[in-house]
Scaffold this motif. Sequence first.
Motif, PDB file in Angstrom:
ATOM      1  N   TRP A 179       0.847  -1.185   0.000  1.00  0.00           N
ATOM      2  CA  TRP A 179       0.000   0.000   0.000  1.00  0.00           C
ATOM      3  C   TRP A 179       0.882   1.234   0.000  1.00  0.00           C
ATOM      4  CZ3 TRP A 179      -4.103  -1.245   4.369  1.00  0.00           C
ATOM      5  CH2 TRP A 179      -4.905  -2.319   3.932  1.00  0.00           C
ATOM      6  N   ARG A 192      -3.171  -0.651  -3.002  1.00  0.00           N
ATOM      7  CA  ARG A 192      -4.065   0.412  -2.556  1.00  0.00           C
ATOM      8  C   ARG A 192      -3.239   1.678  -2.378  1.00  0.00           C
ATOM      9  NH1 ARG A 192      -8.438  -1.194   2.046  1.00  0.00           N
ATOM     10  NH2 ARG A 192      -9.268   0.781   1.271  1.00  0.00           N
ATOM     11  N   ALA A 200      -4.865   5.992   5.957  1.00  0.00           N
ATOM     12  CA  ALA A 200      -4.610   4.546   5.891  1.00  0.00           C
ATOM     13  C   ALA A 200      -4.722   3.846   7.237  1.00  0.00           C
ATOM     14  CB  ALA A 200      -3.213   4.307   5.312  1.00  0.00           C
ATOM     15  N   HIS A 203      -7.411   1.166   8.034  1.00  0.00           N
ATOM     16  CA  HIS A 203      -7.319   0.042   7.113  1.00  0.00           C
ATOM     17  C   HIS A 203      -6.137  -0.871   7.473  1.00  0.00           C
ATOM     18  CE1 HIS A 203     -10.345   1.959   4.562  1.00  0.00           C
ATOM     19  NE2 HIS A 203      -9.695   3.096   4.796  1.00  0.00           N
ATOM     20  N   ALA A 206      -7.116  -2.781  10.533  1.00  0.00           N
ATOM     21  CA  ALA A 206      -8.073  -3.821  10.161  1.00  0.00           C
ATOM     22  C   ALA A 206      -7.384  -4.987   9.461  1.00  0.00           C
ATOM     23  CB  ALA A 206      -9.153  -3.233   9.261  1.00  0.00           C
ATOM     24  N   PHE A 207      -6.345  -4.695   8.716  1.00  0.00           N
ATOM     25  CA  PHE A 207      -5.589  -5.744   8.033  1.00  0.00           C
ATOM     26  C   PHE A 207      -5.039  -6.743   9.040  1.00  0.00           C
ATOM     27  CE2 PHE A 207      -1.575  -7.539   6.726  1.00  0.00           C
ATOM     28  CZ  PHE A 207      -1.773  -7.948   5.418  1.00  0.00           C
TER      29      PHE A 207
END
Length: 217
Positions: A179, A192, A200, A203, A206-207
Amino acid sequence: MRPGRTKYVLFDVDGTLIDALSNQRKVWGTWAELYGLDADEVYQVALRTRPMETFAQVAAERDPRECLTTLHELEDEDVRTGVYAAFDGASELLHGLPLKSWALVTSNYEHRVRGRFLRTGLPVPGLIVDAAAVEEGKPSPVPYLLAAEQLGAEPGDCLVIEDAPSGVQSGLGAGMTVWGVNAAAAVEGVHRHFVSLREAVPHILAFVSGPHGNAAA
């Protein structure tokens, strides 16, 4: 990504977690002045190449080892006295990650990274893969592969956070999800893109915590 497996995040440092652009420009500017060179021209070359390659282009008649020693002295001084700032969201992000789930992969040296993290209050992970740890730096995949190996992680379970083309190439070459952050336009190849690190943060968290690691969503 495979459900149920531990996910890991591998961060670049300068330009990704710490805003060091003005520091780099200042260091290279001082170095250029010491050698009687145009600071802007030297910096433009330094942005695209590693130091030894920069010396070969802008100061071919000089001893590259002497050039590197001078540069290192200036960089060390800047770590001690320069003004550094972490990008918005960096502290929240790093403190929010499980301790053994992330590492730093940098083209700089560990003692400087530790100094910058100390100056900005960022937590230091247990693993830092720096320029001294590998014979091949970015864009080679070697640095990121070494970080995964030392974490006991499979490349496919790793998320790379980068801001520069060479780092993106390194992460992609290692077979990892990549990313991009802190750029108006996406670097070619990233899975991404986020204009800022702050954008970011949720996210990335959450990854690592999500059950399925939907990295490319």
